[in-house]
Write a protein that holds these residues in place. Structure first.
Motif, PDB file in Angstrom:
ATOM      1  N   THR A  71      30.283  58.634  47.802  1.00  0.00           N
ATOM      2  CA  THR A  71      31.074  58.699  49.032  1.00  0.00           C
ATOM      3  C   THR A  71      31.882  57.421  49.218  1.00  0.00           C
ATOM      4  OG1 THR A  71      29.145  59.846  49.903  1.00  0.00           O
ATOM      5  CG2 THR A  71      30.893  59.360  51.469  1.00  0.00           C
ATOM      6  N   GLU A  72      31.216  56.280  49.065  1.00  0.00           N
ATOM      7  CA  GLU A  72      31.900  54.989  49.237  1.00  0.00           C
ATOM      8  C   GLU A  72      33.126  54.875  48.347  1.00  0.00           C
ATOM      9  OE1 GLU A  72      27.961  52.273  50.207  1.00  0.00           O
ATOM     10  OE2 GLU A  72      29.086  51.932  48.333  1.00  0.00           O
ATOM     11  N   GLN A  73      32.980  55.358  47.096  1.00  0.00           N
ATOM     12  CA  GLN A  73      34.046  55.170  46.108  1.00  0.00           C
ATOM     13  C   GLN A  73      35.056  56.322  46.120  1.00  0.00           C
ATOM     14  OE1 GLN A  73      34.435  52.505  44.175  1.00  0.00           O
ATOM     15  NE2 GLN A  73      32.608  51.506  44.993  1.00  0.00           N
ATOM     16  N   GLY A  74      34.772  57.327  46.896  1.00  0.00           N
ATOM     17  CA  GLY A  74      35.637  58.505  46.880  1.00  0.00           C
ATOM     18  C   GLY A  74      35.646  59.172  45.513  1.00  0.00           C
ATOM     19  N   ALA A  75      34.524  59.061  44.801  1.00  0.00           N
ATOM     20  CA  ALA A  75      34.442  59.664  43.467  1.00  0.00           C
ATOM     21  C   ALA A  75      34.014  61.124  43.589  1.00  0.00           C
ATOM     22  CB  ALA A  75      33.461  58.900  42.595  1.00  0.00           C
ATOM     23  N   SER A  76      34.446  61.927  42.615  1.00  0.00           N
ATOM     24  CA  SER A  76      34.211  63.361  42.759  1.00  0.00           C
ATOM     25  C   SER A  76      33.306  63.920  41.667  1.00  0.00           C
ATOM     26  CB  SER A  76      35.545  64.093  42.736  1.00  0.00           C
ATOM     27  OG  SER A  76      36.250  63.725  41.575  1.00  0.00           O
ATOM     28  N   ILE A  77      32.737  63.038  40.873  1.00  0.00           N
ATOM     29  CA  ILE A  77      31.930  63.543  39.772  1.00  0.00           C
ATOM     30  C   ILE A  77      30.897  62.474  39.377  1.00  0.00           C
ATOM     31  CG2 ILE A  77      33.612  62.750  38.055  1.00  0.00           C
ATOM     32  CD1 ILE A  77      33.001  65.149  36.424  1.00  0.00           C
ATOM     33  N   ALA A  78      29.709  62.913  39.021  1.00  0.00           N
ATOM     34  CA  ALA A  78      28.673  61.980  38.548  1.00  0.00           C
ATOM     35  C   ALA A  78      28.400  62.250  37.082  1.00  0.00           C
ATOM     36  CB  ALA A  78      27.398  62.159  39.361  1.00  0.00           C
ATOM     37  N   ILE A  79      28.449  61.184  36.278  1.00  0.00           N
ATOM     38  CA  ILE A  79      28.204  61.351  34.845  1.00  0.00           C
ATOM     39  C   ILE A  79      26.938  60.607  34.454  1.00  0.00           C
ATOM     40  CG2 ILE A  79      29.138  61.035  32.536  1.00  0.00           C
ATOM     41  CD1 ILE A  79      31.904  61.042  33.665  1.00  0.00           C
ATOM     42  N   PHE A  80      26.002  61.311  33.884  1.00  0.00           N
ATOM     43  CA  PHE A  80      24.731  60.707  33.475  1.00  0.00           C
ATOM     44  C   PHE A  80      24.772  60.351  31.990  1.00  0.00           C
ATOM     45  CE2 PHE A  80      21.472  61.154  36.875  1.00  0.00           C
ATOM     46  CZ  PHE A  80      22.317  61.633  37.869  1.00  0.00           C
ATOM     47  N   ASN A  81      24.283  59.173  31.679  1.00  0.00           N
ATOM     48  CA  ASN A  81      24.270  58.717  30.284  1.00  0.00           C
ATOM     49  C   ASN A  81      23.050  59.256  29.537  1.00  0.00           C
ATOM     50  OD1 ASN A  81      25.257  57.323  28.099  1.00  0.00           O
ATOM     51  ND2 ASN A  81      24.196  55.411  28.583  1.00  0.00           N
ATOM     52  N   HIS A  82      22.698  60.490  29.810  1.00  0.00           N
ATOM     53  CA  HIS A  82      21.495  61.082  29.237  1.00  0.00           C
ATOM     54  C   HIS A  82      21.753  62.560  29.027  1.00  0.00           C
ATOM     55  CE1 HIS A  82      19.349  57.497  30.813  1.00  0.00           C
ATOM     56  NE2 HIS A  82      20.178  57.641  31.823  1.00  0.00           N
ATOM     57  N   ALA A  83      20.833  63.207  28.344  1.00  0.00           N
ATOM     58  CA  ALA A  83      20.885  64.667  28.276  1.00  0.00           C
ATOM     59  C   ALA A  83      20.031  65.198  29.429  1.00  0.00           C
ATOM     60  CB  ALA A  83      20.349  65.152  26.939  1.00  0.00           C
ATOM     61  N   LEU A  84      20.632  65.997  30.290  1.00  0.00           N
ATOM     62  CA  LEU A  84      19.901  66.556  31.430  1.00  0.00           C
ATOM     63  C   LEU A  84      19.458  67.972  31.088  1.00  0.00           C
ATOM     64  CD1 LEU A  84      22.360  65.522  34.301  1.00  0.00           C
ATOM     65  CD2 LEU A  84      20.202  64.404  33.712  1.00  0.00           C
ATOM     66  N   SER A  85      18.326  68.362  31.632  1.00  0.00           N
ATOM     67  CA  SER A  85      17.938  69.767  31.465  1.00  0.00           C
ATOM     68  C   SER A  85      18.781  70.592  32.429  1.00  0.00           C
ATOM     69  CB  SER A  85      16.450  69.940  31.778  1.00  0.00           C
ATOM     70  OG  SER A  85      16.250  69.935  33.176  1.00  0.00           O
ATOM     71  N   PRO A  86      18.939  71.890  32.138  1.00  0.00           N
ATOM     72  CA  PRO A  86      19.742  72.743  33.031  1.00  0.00           C
ATOM     73  C   PRO A  86      19.248  72.671  34.474  1.00  0.00           C
ATOM     74  CG  PRO A  86      19.182  73.921  31.028  1.00  0.00           C
ATOM     75  CD  PRO A  86      18.443  72.625  30.966  1.00  0.00           C
ATOM     76  N   VAL A  87      17.936  72.629  34.651  1.00  0.00           N
ATOM     77  CA  VAL A  87      17.369  72.595  35.996  1.00  0.00           C
ATOM     78  C   VAL A  87      17.741  71.283  36.705  1.00  0.00           C
ATOM     79  CG1 VAL A  87      15.216  72.503  37.309  1.00  0.00           C
ATOM     80  CG2 VAL A  87      15.446  74.093  35.395  1.00  0.00           C
ATOM     81  N   GLN A  88      17.590  70.172  35.977  1.00  0.00           N
ATOM     82  CA  GLN A  88      17.950  68.874  36.571  1.00  0.00           C
ATOM     83  C   GLN A  88      19.423  68.859  36.966  1.00  0.00           C
ATOM     84  OE1 GLN A  88      16.735  66.614  33.194  1.00  0.00           O
ATOM     85  NE2 GLN A  88      14.732  66.066  34.064  1.00  0.00           N
ATOM     86  N   GLU A  89      20.260  69.399  36.083  1.00  0.00           N
ATOM     87  CA  GLU A  89      21.693  69.405  36.354  1.00  0.00           C
ATOM     88  C   GLU A  89      21.992  70.187  37.630  1.00  0.00           C
ATOM     89  OE1 GLU A  89      24.268  70.063  32.802  1.00  0.00           O
ATOM     90  OE2 GLU A  89      25.193  71.551  34.102  1.00  0.00           O
ATOM     91  N   ARG A  90      21.377  71.349  37.750  1.00  0.00           N
ATOM     92  CA  ARG A  90      21.620  72.189  38.922  1.00  0.00           C
ATOM     93  C   ARG A  90      21.108  71.520  40.196  1.00  0.00           C
ATOM     94  NH1 ARG A  90      19.193  77.551  38.890  1.00  0.00           N
ATOM     95  NH2 ARG A  90      18.010  76.438  37.322  1.00  0.00           N
ATOM     96  N   ASN A  91      19.893  70.986  40.114  1.00  0.00           N
ATOM     97  CA  ASN A  91      19.332  70.330  41.298  1.00  0.00           C
ATOM     98  C   ASN A  91      20.181  69.138  41.722  1.00  0.00           C
ATOM     99  OD1 ASN A  91      17.234  72.125  41.439  1.00  0.00           O
ATOM    100  ND2 ASN A  91      15.808  70.843  40.280  1.00  0.00           N
ATOM    101  N   LEU A  92      20.651  68.390  40.733  1.00  0.00           N
ATOM    102  CA  LEU A  92      21.475  67.215  41.054  1.00  0.00           C
ATOM    103  C   LEU A  92      22.788  67.638  41.705  1.00  0.00           C
ATOM    104  CD1 LEU A  92      20.890  64.956  37.920  1.00  0.00           C
ATOM    105  CD2 LEU A  92      20.444  64.305  40.296  1.00  0.00           C
ATOM    106  N   GLU A  93      23.394  68.703  41.177  1.00  0.00           N
ATOM    107  CA  GLU A  93      24.657  69.159  41.768  1.00  0.00           C
ATOM    108  C   GLU A  93      24.449  69.553  43.222  1.00  0.00           C
ATOM    109  OE1 GLU A  93      26.614  72.051  39.211  1.00  0.00           O
ATOM    110  OE2 GLU A  93      27.424  70.394  38.002  1.00  0.00           O
ATOM    111  N   LYS A  94      23.308  70.173  43.481  1.00  0.00           N
ATOM    112  CA  LYS A  94      23.000  70.583  44.854  1.00  0.00           C
ATOM    113  C   LYS A  94      22.793  69.339  45.726  1.00  0.00           C
ATOM    114  CE  LYS A  94      20.626  74.480  44.457  1.00  0.00           C
ATOM    115  NZ  LYS A  94      19.306  75.062  44.206  1.00  0.00           N
TER     116      LYS A  94
END
Ligand SMILES: Nc1nc2c(ncn2[C@@H]2O[C@H](COP(=O)(O)OP(=O)(O)OP(=O)(O)O)[C@@H](O)[C@H]2O)c(=O)[nH]1
Ligand SMILES: [Mg+2]
Length: 383
Positions: A71-94
């Protein structure tokens, strides 16, 4: 997949440390990867944990922090330097309310943007489908329930998930067949080259090391060289005539990277395997990078994985114009050239590399032809 147009996104990068080894340098590379995909890095969030959280990868405090920074940076996307599981990805997006991209998807997206040749495009499509297949979680089950068993699909006991799986599997098979055909054609071309007895050399190395620049310097070819990761995806081969060595067939190849997603290793196997058939590998190193030792190790690991560990290798210590090293060659205890220090950009030291090629060509054993089995039997009988 989340569709994004290049240039439209500002990102927050996230790297967590799980004990051994820091991720600081990894995040610099991630930022370069993002830039190669047209994404600007606005901020970096680091953290430390014992192990990934199964639901959100990061802990809840860290997730709050990422959200705040977004929010502070007005950024619209988060990039993780890891391999996320599908579940983690979905939960994080939520939880974060924005698209979340893991390292694998970022690399896949870059490959998709850069693939030019027919074969490269097929390989990338295959890798993306295989990645998507792992993302096909039970997302459609609720639809299935709503249909209440009235649809003919459910009547056949088939869920949307199964249909999608089957469609993907069919397409994967088509792609694999096409790629196999292209590969056979390449094999024929390679044999023709061997018949012409050209000395075969492959440029390999970490992405952005300067392989294409060196390829251009050596062959005066117009291969794309850019300050981007994965500028090259396709293998290009050119002939080079060297006095005393004769014809040399030299190939520029796709760059390696730490933790190259497995789907991509599989998809690019054919391209990488081009390297296996070379009689000499020129392992190009960005000598001006602080990460050069780790990069050399990573390349060595991939070469071993594709069965190229035993091919004679010359280390090319490139970009010496940036670190003040002198051009020249270093020899091993058998007086063979082991390392060449040069700048592909200025051309300094490239003569040393030509000398290395001439020496290697002169000492080569004749191209391996498998012994004729009749001969072997006859010899065995005569013995
Ligand atoms: N200063 C300096 N820059 C170089 C040298 N060689 C290459 N570069 C730069 O390094 C960047 C990457 O060069 P490429 O030749 O595209 O590297 P590559 O290994 O082919 O990279 P990928 O195809 O992405 O794997 C470009 O910006 C080049 O101009 C060199 O000797 N000196
Ligand atoms: Mg290149």
């Amino acid at each position: 997949m989340v569709e994004r147009s290049p240039g439209s996104d500002d990102a927050v990068l996230v790297g967590l440390d799980f004990g051994a080894g820091g991720y600081a340098e990894g995040l610099e590379e991630l930022s370069l990867l993002a830039a190669s995909a047209g994404i600007r890095t606005r901020a970096v969030v680091r953290g430390r944990r014992d192990r990934p959280d199964p639901a959100h990868f990061a802990g809840s405090g860290k997730v709050d922090e990422i959200k705040r920074v977004l929010t502070e940076q007005g950024a619209s996307i988060a990039i993780f330097n890891h391999a996320l599981s599908p579940v983690q990805e979905r939960n994080l997006e939520k939880a974060l309310g924005c698209p979340v991209v893991d390292r694998t998807r970022l690399i896949l997206d870059i490959f998709a943007q850069r693939a030019k040749s027919h074969e490269g495009k097929l390989q990338v499509e295959l890798a993306r489908l295989e990645y998507a297949a792992t993302r096909l979680v039970r997302g459609w089950m609720h639809l299935e329930r709503q249909r209440g068993g009235r649809g003919f699909l459910s009547g056949m006991g088939e869920t949307q998930l199964e249909v999608d799986r089957r469609l993907i599997a069919t397409r994967v098979k088509v792609l694999k067949d096409k790629l196999a055909k292209l590969r056979r054609r390449r094999e024929v071309q390679r044999r023709a080259r061997e018949r012409g007895r050209a000395f075969t050399v492959s440029l390999v190395g970490y992405t952005n090391a300067g392989k294409s620049t060196l390829f251009n310097t050596l062959t005066h070819a117009g291969a794309l060289a850019e300050n981007r990761l994965f500028a090259t995806l396709d293998t290009t081969t050119r002939r080079l005539y060297l006095p005393e060595a004769g014809n040399v067939a030299i190939s520029d190849t796709v760059g390696f990277i730490r933790d190259l997603p497995h789907t991509l290793i599989a998809a690019f196997r054919a391209t990488l395997e081009e390297a296996i058939h070379a009689e000499l590998l020129l392992h190009v190193v960005d000598a001006a990078s602080d990460a050069r030792e780790a990069q050399i190790e990573e390349v060595g690991k991939v070469l071993a994985e594709i069965g190229a560990a035993s091919i004679p290798r010359v280390l090319v210590w490139n970009k010496i114009d940036r670190n003040g090293l002198q051009p020249g060659v270093d020899r091993d205890e058998y007086d063979r050239i082991q390392r060449v220090r040069l700048s592909a950009k200025t051309g300094d030291g490239v003569d040393g590399l030509r000398r290395a090629l001439i020496e290697a060509a002169a000492s080569r054993t004749s191209p391996a032809t498998p012994p004729n089995s009749m001969d072997v039997q006859r010899q065995a009988a005569e013995a």
